[in-house]
Motif scaffolding. Structure first.
Motif, PDB file in Angstrom:
ATOM      1  N   LEU A   1       0.843  -1.208   0.000  1.00 33.61           N
ATOM      2  CA  LEU A   1       0.000   0.000   0.000  1.00 33.61           C
ATOM      3  C   LEU A   1       0.872   1.250   0.000  1.00 33.61           C
ATOM      4  O   LEU A   1       0.590   2.230  -0.695  1.00 33.61           O
ATOM      5  CB  LEU A   1      -0.918   0.021   1.235  1.00 33.61           C
TER       6      LEU A   1
ATOM      7  N   TYR B   1      -3.034   4.703  -3.902  1.00 32.83           N
ATOM      8  CA  TYR B   1      -3.916   3.795  -3.168  1.00 32.83           C
ATOM      9  C   TYR B   1      -5.268   4.489  -3.040  1.00 32.83           C
ATOM     10  O   TYR B   1      -5.346   5.639  -2.598  1.00 32.83           O
ATOM     11  CB  TYR B   1      -3.341   3.474  -1.778  1.00 32.83           C
TER      12      TYR B   1
ATOM     13  N   CYS C   1      -9.511   3.935  -1.898  1.00 35.03           N
ATOM     14  CA  CYS C   1     -10.428   3.064  -1.149  1.00 35.03           C
ATOM     15  C   CYS C   1     -11.868   3.370  -1.547  1.00 35.03           C
ATOM     16  O   CYS C   1     -12.139   4.394  -2.179  1.00 35.03           O
ATOM     17  CB  CYS C   1     -10.247   3.285   0.353  1.00 35.03           C
TER      18      CYS C   1
ATOM     19  N   VAL D   1     -12.495   1.392   5.353  1.00 35.23           N
ATOM     20  CA  VAL D   1     -11.216   0.692   5.159  1.00 35.23           C
ATOM     21  C   VAL D   1     -10.273   0.856   6.349  1.00 35.23           C
ATOM     22  O   VAL D   1      -9.447  -0.016   6.614  1.00 35.23           O
ATOM     23  CB  VAL D   1     -10.490   1.110   3.848  1.00 35.23           C
TER      24      VAL D   1
ATOM     25  N   GLY E   1     -10.782  -2.699   6.135  1.00 33.15           N
ATOM     26  CA  GLY E   1     -10.111  -2.937   4.858  1.00 33.15           C
ATOM     27  C   GLY E   1      -8.610  -3.140   4.997  1.00 33.15           C
ATOM     28  O   GLY E   1      -8.083  -3.382   6.085  1.00 33.15           O
ATOM     29  N   GLU E   2      -7.919  -3.047   3.868  1.00 31.73           N
ATOM     30  CA  GLU E   2      -6.477  -3.242   3.829  1.00 31.73           C
ATOM     31  C   GLU E   2      -5.727  -2.139   4.573  1.00 31.73           C
ATOM     32  O   GLU E   2      -4.653  -2.354   5.121  1.00 31.73           O
ATOM     33  CB  GLU E   2      -6.001  -3.297   2.376  1.00 31.73           C
TER      34      GLU E   2
ATOM     35  N   ASP F   1      -8.979  -0.595  -2.756  1.00 23.38           N
ATOM     36  CA  ASP F   1      -9.377  -1.381  -1.570  1.00 23.38           C
ATOM     37  C   ASP F   1     -10.894  -1.262  -1.414  1.00 23.38           C
ATOM     38  O   ASP F   1     -11.416  -0.198  -1.105  1.00 23.38           O
ATOM     39  CB  ASP F   1      -8.641  -0.763  -0.363  1.00 23.38           C
TER      40      ASP F   1
ATOM     41  N   THR G   1     -14.414  -2.497   0.386  1.00 22.60           N
ATOM     42  CA  THR G   1     -15.033  -3.190   1.519  1.00 22.60           C
ATOM     43  C   THR G   1     -16.536  -3.371   1.315  1.00 22.60           C
ATOM     44  O   THR G   1     -17.174  -4.116   2.052  1.00 22.60           O
ATOM     45  CB  THR G   1     -14.799  -2.415   2.832  1.00 22.60           C
TER      46      THR G   1
END
Lengths: 330, 330
Positions: B242, B248, B250, B256, B260-261, B300, B302
């Motif tokens: 990331l 990155y 989301c 997240v 999330g990640e 990312d 969710t």
């Protein structure tokens, strides 16, 4: 994998579930479970839709020992009366607690909420009100004003009811309805203080944001159930009354701190008695109930997901017994 | 007051809503609304039922300009496979955003969630993947592994797919299914690193709690969509990846950070880039997208209530057009 879902309409549910001692016992079991810690009950999900003066709440709870759990969705859209529609609505969904499969859709338009809310008032009255209640009072003139008195009468068979509301005509209609329904005397009176002065049991059922019941009106041998507050900003009972009562009991501490009467009492600094007991603690004997007929008790009800799971489970049991409802395969 | 509710079964919904460009556009509109702030989306309500290895999530969102809003209930009961039942299930309820009345019950058993989840992956691929994708890879071998690749193929018509999963047989079956469905080459490969090395677009679709994609595998001209994490404790992508990526993105920051990640990247201290953009910010132009085919991007996902409201609204529109479903009066 296809499975069967039972669908019950409001008409069917009204025929299956009545406001009676059985419903009160069902809701009492939910509070007992809350008191014994056998409940998983997450915080209420709440969403506002300001454009439509609307809000929607989602409540749920899992009670150990129950086969299912309910998720209740309660929309409140306060411009609806101008459209000829009721403000409150909603449905309950019953899931298997073993598989998570949807078992039933209870399209009750809020009817089961009305019943479980009134039944909770009766549970409070049964365990907290003086043994002898000859006069009961109600502040507010809506559906819950009628149902709370009807439910309380099942556990304390009083012979007289006093009603106060801001609108005298509505108060008169409410008194007339109660008198006819219960076959007892019911009067609308000119001020709320008179209701409290003459009653041993008072229920407040308003959406008030300023107290409608003053601390100075408290008298020995009085029980008050406040069930109108269910949102931050609402406040029916003078915070000083909570502090002055011999016993203040709530349905769920985490809710009343934010949504109930306790919120205003804490924020005004008047509440200095620490953590109050929950109704379930009274039922399970963890905390004392009323110890004499002269005490003053207050019960603060905001409505719990545990009551929803209990009444929904009861409704589907009744539907199975009576073979009511429509099956859909999905 | 009695009103009509439309009920749609999974079979009916599968006939009405397909994983196609129209569904992707519907979900893209939900992300655009999220990016423009025209959405009210409360935190997810989540309840565990440990006795049954179960959990239930409730998501909702109100998107301004949409006539309705959906509430989705998603139970996940992970002992179900032993009972011959799927783990995931659920339904969506569509309400009028004007009156709060229930308009439709979408008894989809999770089908619409599958579609809106895969469609979100395609929205991410459309706006973040390199323009030219010849090979796409997928880590994971379940329903979403198949659907994510199918959806991504609609926006990046790659000619080859590589699949990796912990179970080689399942990976082979997944590759066979994808190859047959899309009419392109699809191979199961022996390790995840090979998937990443040969692909310009990779989707991770696992419930992993330890990263299945390492930072050292990143290469220029790569887009990764991570869609498996939807709970605290899950983590598919090496936190260092990331931090190393050029961009990155989301789906929803508030989700997240917790589900999330990004959660693992923050808690390990590796994430030092401050507030990342949301997919909606990319779509609305508030934040830059990929600026060259050589960049490395990660998205990312969710899963948001806004996607649910968008797909449910679309489903009921299609049902009205095609006169599908059963009406119940309640």
């Amino acid at each position: 994998m296809a499975h069967e879902i039972k669908i019950l309409t409001e008409t069917e549910l009204r025929a299956l579930v009545k406001l009676d001692l059985e419903a009160i016992d069902v809701v009492e079991r939910a509070f007992r479970a809350l008191g014994s810690g056998d409940v998983v009950m997450p915080p209420i999900l709440s969403m506002a839709i300001p454009e439509a003066n609307g809000e929607v709440d989602v409540k749920t709870a899992y009670i150990r020992g129950f086969d299912g759990f309910a998720i209740k969705v309660s929309p409140g859209f306060f411009n609806n009366p101008a459209l000829g529609l009721p403000s409150l609505n909603g449905l309950m969904i019953l899931f298997s607690a073993k598989t998570g499969l949807v078992e039933a859709l209870l399209l009750d338009n809020g009817y089961l909420t009305d019943i479980r809310t009134a039944a909770a008032g009766a549970v409070a009255a049964r365990h907290l009100a003086p043994r002898e209640v000859t006069t009961a009072g109600v502040i507010g003139t809506g559906v819950q004003a009628r149902l709370q008195i009807e439910a309380a009468h099942l556990v304390r068979p009083f012979s007289r009811v006093l009603v106060w509301g801001r609108d005298a005509q509505k108060a008169q209609r409410c008194a007339d309805d109660i008198g006819r329904k219960l076959g007892i005397e019911a009067f609308a009176v000119a001020d709320a203080e008179e209701v409290v002065a003459q009653s041993q049991l008072v229920v407040t059922t308003t959406p008030a944001e300023e107290p409608v019941l003053k601390a100075g009106w408290l008298h020995p041998g009085l029980h008050i159930t406040a069930m109108g507050s269910d949102q931050t900003g609402k406040n029916e009972i003078d915070p000083a009354a909570l502090a002055a009562a011999d016993l203040y009991v709530c349905d769920r501490l985490s809710q009343v701190e934010v949504l109930g009467e306790l919120r205003a009492a804490i924020s005004s600094g008047v509440w200095q008695k620490g953590t109050p007991p929950e109704l379930g603690d009274i039922l399970s004997g963890k905390h004392r109930a009323r110890t004499s007929d002269d005490e003053i008790t207050i019960c603060d009800l905001t409505g719990t997901g545990a009551q929803d799971t209990a009444i929904a489970t009861f409704a589907i049991e009744m539907a199975r017994q009576k073979r009511s409802g429509t099956a859909i395969i999905t």
